[in-house]
Scaffold this active site. Structure first.
Site, PDB file in Angstrom:
ATOM      1  N   GLN A 154       0.812  -1.230   0.000  1.00 59.24           N
ATOM      2  CA  GLN A 154       0.000   0.000   0.000  1.00 59.24           C
ATOM      3  C   GLN A 154       0.845   1.280   0.000  1.00 59.24           C
ATOM      4  OE1 GLN A 154      -3.851   0.303   2.317  1.00 59.24           O
ATOM      5  NE2 GLN A 154      -2.635   1.748   3.486  1.00 59.24           N
ATOM      6  N   GLU A 198      -3.473   9.344  -1.351  1.00 57.58           N
ATOM      7  CA  GLU A 198      -2.702  10.109  -0.370  1.00 57.58           C
ATOM      8  C   GLU A 198      -1.638  10.982  -1.036  1.00 57.58           C
ATOM      9  OE1 GLU A 198      -1.226   7.436   2.642  1.00 57.58           O
ATOM     10  OE2 GLU A 198      -3.235   7.003   3.367  1.00 57.58           O
ATOM     11  N   ASP A 234       4.011   0.410   4.519  1.00 59.99           N
ATOM     12  CA  ASP A 234       2.754  -0.066   5.101  1.00 59.99           C
ATOM     13  C   ASP A 234       2.251  -1.137   4.142  1.00 59.99           C
ATOM     14  OD1 ASP A 234       0.317  -0.643   6.141  1.00 59.99           O
ATOM     15  OD2 ASP A 234      -0.498   1.401   6.092  1.00 59.99           O
ATOM     16  N   GLU A 279       4.724  -1.518   8.674  1.00 58.41           N
ATOM     17  CA  GLU A 279       3.384  -1.471   9.266  1.00 58.41           C
ATOM     18  C   GLU A 279       2.523  -2.591   8.685  1.00 58.41           C
ATOM     19  OE1 GLU A 279       1.661   2.463   8.902  1.00 58.41           O
ATOM     20  OE2 GLU A 279      -0.376   1.654   8.895  1.00 58.41           O
ATOM     21  N   ASP A 306      -1.437  -1.501  12.902  1.00 62.87           N
ATOM     22  CA  ASP A 306      -2.528  -0.558  12.603  1.00 62.87           C
ATOM     23  C   ASP A 306      -3.848  -1.323  12.700  1.00 62.87           C
ATOM     24  OD1 ASP A 306      -4.370   1.181  11.452  1.00 62.87           O
ATOM     25  OD2 ASP A 306      -3.416   1.285   9.489  1.00 62.87           O
ATOM     26  N   LYS A 331      -5.238   6.201  15.274  1.00 68.98           N
ATOM     27  CA  LYS A 331      -6.160   6.928  14.397  1.00 68.98           C
ATOM     28  C   LYS A 331      -7.422   7.214  15.199  1.00 68.98           C
ATOM     29  CE  LYS A 331      -4.822   4.608  10.057  1.00 68.98           C
ATOM     30  NZ  LYS A 331      -5.062   3.365   9.288  1.00 68.98           N
ATOM     31  N   ARG A 360      -6.004   9.522   7.641  1.00 66.34           N
ATOM     32  CA  ARG A 360      -6.691   8.493   6.868  1.00 66.34           C
ATOM     33  C   ARG A 360      -6.510   8.819   5.386  1.00 66.34           C
ATOM     34  NH1 ARG A 360      -9.366   4.699  10.131  1.00 66.34           N
ATOM     35  NH2 ARG A 360      -8.768   3.502   8.276  1.00 66.34           N
ATOM     36  N   SER A 361      -6.733   7.807   4.556  1.00 68.18           N
ATOM     37  CA  SER A 361      -6.539   8.064   3.125  1.00 68.18           C
ATOM     38  C   SER A 361      -7.576   9.051   2.580  1.00 68.18           C
ATOM     39  CB  SER A 361      -6.560   6.751   2.345  1.00 68.18           C
ATOM     40  OG  SER A 361      -7.693   5.998   2.681  1.00 68.18           O
ATOM     41  N   LYS A 382       2.225  10.365  10.729  1.00 59.05           N
ATOM     42  CA  LYS A 382       2.041   9.792   9.394  1.00 59.05           C
ATOM     43  C   LYS A 382       0.911  10.539   8.703  1.00 59.05           C
ATOM     44  CE  LYS A 382       1.065   5.423   7.117  1.00 59.05           C
ATOM     45  NZ  LYS A 382       0.092   4.324   7.095  1.00 59.05           N
TER      46      LYS A 382
HETATM   47  C1  2PG Z   1      -3.369   3.149   6.675  1.00 60.07           C
HETATM   48  C2  2PG Z   1      -4.186   4.344   6.266  1.00 60.07           C
HETATM   49  C3  2PG Z   1      -3.478   5.637   6.177  1.00 60.07           C
HETATM   50  P1  2PG Z   1      -6.595   4.082   5.336  1.00 60.07           P
HETATM   51  O1  2PG Z   1      -3.626   2.019   6.268  1.00 60.07           O
HETATM   52  O2  2PG Z   1      -2.483   3.299   7.498  1.00 60.07           O
HETATM   53  O3  2PG Z   1      -2.337   5.615   5.370  1.00 60.07           O
HETATM   54  O4  2PG Z   1      -4.987   4.078   5.150  1.00 60.07           O
HETATM   55  O5  2PG Z   1      -6.968   5.398   5.874  1.00 60.07           O
HETATM   56  O6  2PG Z   1      -7.127   3.779   3.962  1.00 60.07           O
HETATM   57  O7  2PG Z   1      -6.890   2.970   6.315  1.00 60.07           O
HETATM   58 MG    MG Z   2      -1.994   1.207   7.784  1.00 62.91          MG
END
Ligand code: 2PG
Ligand code: MG
Length: 414
Positions: A154, A198, A234, A279, A306, A331, A360-361, A382
């Site tokens: 990702q 992102e 990640d 990650e 995460d 988050k 978040r994305s 991040k």
């Molecule tokens: C992640 C996030 C942020 P998402 O996986 O860490 O980069 O992505 O917000 O899509 O979960």
């Molecule tokens: Mg992540």
């Protein structure tokens, strides 16, 4: 802090999906406002963004909440957040949704900080915040954030191990982002200049060639600027995981890896590219697999959870017991309010985890997250590198550093 009014508005995330901004007005006239972001690669145990029935139900919930909140006085963030949690009544905000709960929680915090004449990070840390995090930026990406049209991993990320200032650190990441774009023009015949959710570049290169390219860009920029830069990933492994076959599918290599294969592959990548940050290397329930990575590379690499922790105290406790990580993604919208967020931070800190506060994305154009990162004592922030919704968060940190002073940069000993 008496609530005089609460208002809301339909807004949009950076993916142009609807979200709701919530405005809280105190009787003194001060206001706070925030709109929740949304993820694409979500952990299964995250608080849901909306109640059953979606955004229309969230509007109904807000009307009901307004009748309970207006005229009420609160004395602390905890008291306000506990009120939200009780109003929800479900333990994970599934009745009111995290867009409503976090929107209210952050809006209240902003108004409270103003009312008390302190910066937001000060309000959230009870005045004890003493450092600011270093930025961790996604420069080349794939997975769900690129609709499966780029690499399987990702995010390929860059961060400074040490910096004199946040400005210096952020500038280094900006240069790496530009350098990666230049190298892609040279090395990737299929490169279209495309960027993902992102703002990370997308590529038709293989997973390994893409990581190598970022390592080269970080080396070039690092030696030019005299900043020591590290590279990380990640993997967002839950998005690669195929439950029926219990294996990870890599589209680029057209290959399935079982748990052992995945662990060996991650170890190989860590060693080959000297990765300092990995990650979600395994799917979100594989505590024992995570532990194996901590055991073998935890002394030189951050093994970061995460989706496995989802900012949730009970999951963090499991991770500490099993030694499944040495760092954690925080988050706020995974857990739905700021009190629960700070409880997760405290619990993770007790287990010796480094704190990585994350965007978040699908982000919104608010900068409160920068204050949350300082209040959490985060080592890393991040938050992507380019795009207005990301840049505003870096600028807020630079402003805090330059205008307020008194905070020192975090250091990372790897
Ligand atoms: C992640 C996030 C942020 P998402 O996986 O860490 O980069 O992505 O917000 O899509 O979960
Ligand atoms: Mg992540």
């Amino acid at each position: 802090m008496r609530i005089k009014d609460i208002r809301w508005n339909l807004e949009y995330t950076s993916r142009a999906n609807p979200t709701i901004s919530i405005t809280i007005v105190f009787s003194s006239g001060v206001i706070g406002r925030f709109a929740s972001p949304a993820g694409a690669s979500k952990g299964k145990l995250e608080a849901p963004s909306y109640p059953e029935g979606g955004i229309e139900s969230a509007f109904r919930v807000l009307k009901e909440l307004k009748t309970k909140l207006v005229g009420r006085e609160f004395f602390s963030q905890r008291e306000f957040d506990n009120f939200l949690s009780e109003f929800d009544g479900s333990n994970n905000y599934s009745r009111i949704g995290s867009v409503v709960s976090l929107g209210c929680s952050v809006a209240f915090a902003e108004a409270a900080a103003l009312e008390n004449n302190v910066p937001l990070f000060h309000w959230l840390s009870n005045g004890v915040a003493s450092s600011y995090p270093l930025p961790l930026g996604n420069v080349l990406g794939g997975g769900k954030h690129s609709r499966g049209r780029s690499i399987d991993i990702q995010e390929v990320l860059v961060f400074p191990l040490k910096a004199k200032s946040y400005r210096e650190a952020y500038e280094a990441l900006v240069y790496v982002h530009k350098k990666v774009g230049e190298l892609l023009i040279q090395r990737d015949p299929g490169f279209t200049g495309g960027k993902n959710d992102e703002g990370a570049w997308t590529t038709s290169l293989s997973n390994e060639d893409a990581i190598q390219l970022v390592v080269d860009a970080a080396d070039l920029v690092g030696s030019e600027l005299g900043v020591k830069l590290a590279v990380g990933l990640d993997v967002a492994a839950s998005t690669l995981f195929d439950e029926p076959s219990a294996s990870y599918y890599y589209r680029k290599m057209n290959k399935y890896l079982d748990k052992e294969g995945q662990i060996s592959y991650i170890l190989e990548l860590i060693d080959r590219f000297n990765l300092k940050y990995v990650e979600d290397p395994l799917e979100e329930n594989d505590f024992s697999g995570f532990s194996r990575l901590v055991e073998s590379r935890g002394n030189k690499t951050l093994i970061v959870g995460d989706d496995i922790f989802v900012t949730n105290v009970s999951r963090i406790k499991l991770g500490i017991k099993d030694n499944s990580a040495n760092a954690i993604i925080i988050k706020p919208n995974q857990v739905g309010d700021l009190t629960k967020t700070m409880e997760a931070v405290r619990e993770a800190g007790l287990g010796g985890f480094k704190i990585v506060v994350s965007h978040r994305s699908g982000e919104t154009v608010y900068s409160h997250l920068s204050h949350i990162a300082i209040a959490a004592g985060a080592t890393l922030f991040k938050v992507g590198i380019v795009g207005g919704e990301r840049i505003i968060k870096h600028l807020e940190l630079i402003r805090i550093e330059e205008e307020m002073g008194g905070l020192r940069p975090a250091t990372i000993n790897l």
